[in-house]
Design a protein around this motif. Sequence first.
Motif, PDB file in Angstrom:
ATOM      1  N   TYR A 267      -3.052  12.566   5.546  1.00  0.00           N
ATOM      2  CA  TYR A 267      -2.697  11.244   5.015  1.00  0.00           C
ATOM      3  C   TYR A 267      -3.787  10.772   4.058  1.00  0.00           C
ATOM      4  O   TYR A 267      -4.971  10.961   4.329  1.00  0.00           O
ATOM      5  CB  TYR A 267      -2.556  10.226   6.149  1.00  0.00           C
ATOM      6  CG  TYR A 267      -1.864  10.750   7.395  1.00  0.00           C
ATOM      7  CD1 TYR A 267      -0.478  10.875   7.465  1.00  0.00           C
ATOM      8  CD2 TYR A 267      -2.619  11.135   8.515  1.00  0.00           C
ATOM      9  CE1 TYR A 267       0.145  11.360   8.612  1.00  0.00           C
ATOM     10  CE2 TYR A 267      -2.005  11.617   9.662  1.00  0.00           C
ATOM     11  CZ  TYR A 267      -0.626  11.727   9.709  1.00  0.00           C
ATOM     12  OH  TYR A 267      -0.019  12.208  10.844  1.00  0.00           O
ATOM     13  N   ILE A 268      -3.386  10.157   2.967  1.00  0.00           N
ATOM     14  CA  ILE A 268      -4.342   9.564   2.033  1.00  0.00           C
ATOM     15  C   ILE A 268      -3.951   8.115   1.790  1.00  0.00           C
ATOM     16  O   ILE A 268      -2.822   7.825   1.380  1.00  0.00           O
ATOM     17  CB  ILE A 268      -4.388  10.336   0.694  1.00  0.00           C
ATOM     18  CG1 ILE A 268      -4.818  11.778   0.920  1.00  0.00           C
ATOM     19  CG2 ILE A 268      -5.357   9.644  -0.275  1.00  0.00           C
ATOM     20  CD1 ILE A 268      -4.836  12.629  -0.338  1.00  0.00           C
ATOM     21  N   VAL A 269      -4.885   7.211   2.061  1.00  0.00           N
ATOM     22  CA  VAL A 269      -4.657   5.774   1.877  1.00  0.00           C
ATOM     23  C   VAL A 269      -5.812   5.219   1.052  1.00  0.00           C
ATOM     24  O   VAL A 269      -6.977   5.354   1.436  1.00  0.00           O
ATOM     25  CB  VAL A 269      -4.594   5.032   3.233  1.00  0.00           C
ATOM     26  CG1 VAL A 269      -4.243   3.562   3.006  1.00  0.00           C
ATOM     27  CG2 VAL A 269      -3.586   5.687   4.167  1.00  0.00           C
ATOM     28  N   ASP A 270      -5.498   4.625  -0.074  1.00  0.00           N
ATOM     29  CA  ASP A 270      -6.529   4.062  -0.962  1.00  0.00           C
ATOM     30  C   ASP A 270      -7.625   5.090  -1.261  1.00  0.00           C
ATOM     31  O   ASP A 270      -8.822   4.768  -1.293  1.00  0.00           O
ATOM     32  CB  ASP A 270      -7.157   2.809  -0.338  1.00  0.00           C
ATOM     33  CG  ASP A 270      -6.164   1.660  -0.227  1.00  0.00           C
ATOM     34  OD1 ASP A 270      -5.214   1.607  -1.037  1.00  0.00           O
ATOM     35  OD2 ASP A 270      -6.336   0.824   0.682  1.00  0.00           O
ATOM     36  N   GLY A 271      -7.211   6.336  -1.469  1.00  0.00           N
ATOM     37  CA  GLY A 271      -8.150   7.386  -1.817  1.00  0.00           C
ATOM     38  C   GLY A 271      -8.899   7.996  -0.648  1.00  0.00           C
ATOM     39  O   GLY A 271      -9.675   8.939  -0.827  1.00  0.00           O
TER      40      GLY A 271
ATOM     41  N   LYS B  67       0.843  -1.190   0.000  1.00  0.00           N
ATOM     42  CA  LYS B  67       0.000   0.000   0.000  1.00  0.00           C
ATOM     43  C   LYS B  67       0.881   1.242   0.000  1.00  0.00           C
ATOM     44  O   LYS B  67       2.041   1.206   0.413  1.00  0.00           O
ATOM     45  CB  LYS B  67      -0.884   0.025   1.246  1.00  0.00           C
ATOM     46  CG  LYS B  67      -2.122  -0.850   1.199  1.00  0.00           C
ATOM     47  CD  LYS B  67      -2.938  -0.644   2.465  1.00  0.00           C
ATOM     48  CE  LYS B  67      -4.174  -1.517   2.476  1.00  0.00           C
ATOM     49  NZ  LYS B  67      -5.204  -1.041   1.549  1.00  0.00           N
ATOM     50  N   ILE B  68       0.283   2.345  -0.425  1.00  0.00           N
ATOM     51  CA  ILE B  68       0.978   3.629  -0.411  1.00  0.00           C
ATOM     52  C   ILE B  68       0.181   4.604   0.436  1.00  0.00           C
ATOM     53  O   ILE B  68      -1.050   4.680   0.331  1.00  0.00           O
ATOM     54  CB  ILE B  68       1.148   4.184  -1.838  1.00  0.00           C
ATOM     55  CG1 ILE B  68       2.051   3.262  -2.660  1.00  0.00           C
ATOM     56  CG2 ILE B  68       1.723   5.601  -1.798  1.00  0.00           C
ATOM     57  CD1 ILE B  68       2.168   3.656  -4.117  1.00  0.00           C
ATOM     58  N   CYS B  69       0.876   5.333   1.267  1.00  0.00           N
ATOM     59  CA  CYS B  69       0.269   6.404   2.051  1.00  0.00           C
ATOM     60  C   CYS B  69       0.854   7.727   1.590  1.00  0.00           C
ATOM     61  O   CYS B  69       2.053   7.975   1.740  1.00  0.00           O
ATOM     62  CB  CYS B  69       0.546   6.203   3.546  1.00  0.00           C
ATOM     63  SG  CYS B  69      -0.060   7.554   4.587  1.00  0.00           S
ATOM     64  N   GLU B  70       0.006   8.565   0.996  1.00  0.00           N
ATOM     65  CA  GLU B  70       0.440   9.911   0.660  1.00  0.00           C
ATOM     66  C   GLU B  70       0.477  10.727   1.952  1.00  0.00           C
ATOM     67  O   GLU B  70      -0.510  10.758   2.696  1.00  0.00           O
ATOM     68  CB  GLU B  70      -0.507  10.561  -0.337  1.00  0.00           C
ATOM     69  CG  GLU B  70      -0.474   9.947  -1.719  1.00  0.00           C
ATOM     70  CD  GLU B  70      -1.466  10.641  -2.642  1.00  0.00           C
ATOM     71  OE1 GLU B  70      -1.189  11.786  -3.065  1.00  0.00           O
ATOM     72  OE2 GLU B  70      -2.525  10.046  -2.908  1.00  0.00           O
TER      73      GLU B  70
END
Length: 200
Positions: free
Chosen positions: A178-182, A3-6
């Motif tokens: 923070y943004i995770v999976d939109g 996963k990516i966390c912005e």
Amino acid sequence: MAKICEYYFAPQSPWAYFGHARLIALAKQYDVQIDMKPIDLPKLFSVSGGLPLAKRPPQRQAYRLVELKRWSAHLGLPLNLQPKFSPASGDAASKLIIATKFAHGTDAALELTSAIMHAFWAEDKNIMDADTLAGLASAAGHDGAALVKASETTSVQNEYEQFTNDAMAASVFGAPWYIVDGEAFWGQDRLDFVERAFQK
């Protein structure tokens, strides 16, 4: 695929300081990649209705100090409630972080961010000063002078502006964000929900 966390943040934000180490620990625990994006927070405020601290009503400023003291004690993180060099621009520090990411990768940039935040909030250091920033980068094992020079390049400035534009496009209005999976999460006090998103 991880996963990516912005991660949108400003190094002069006490709330980003409170959440920074915990975000890194959670990302490692759940094998999440952090896409770190330092942003121009005053510019973001100007388009999202936010106010710089000095322009906020007295009651909001007073309660902010209560919350800062409360969270500092709760997390066991040292914090000067009124830093010597506040209000501080985060521009120089943010661009140094970006230059470090370019040169040495995300983990090194995250580590330097930790040092910069601690220097400002716990050690009363001036993170707007080039020599101070170079010293912090050198203490982290890098060529501080070279990184400060690199931070002044057009490519780094363009990246900083792009991150800020990304934040605006994503309807970000504060830091940390923070943004995770939109899905968006505003504030270090939402890290419990960020962790749940990491687990999905």
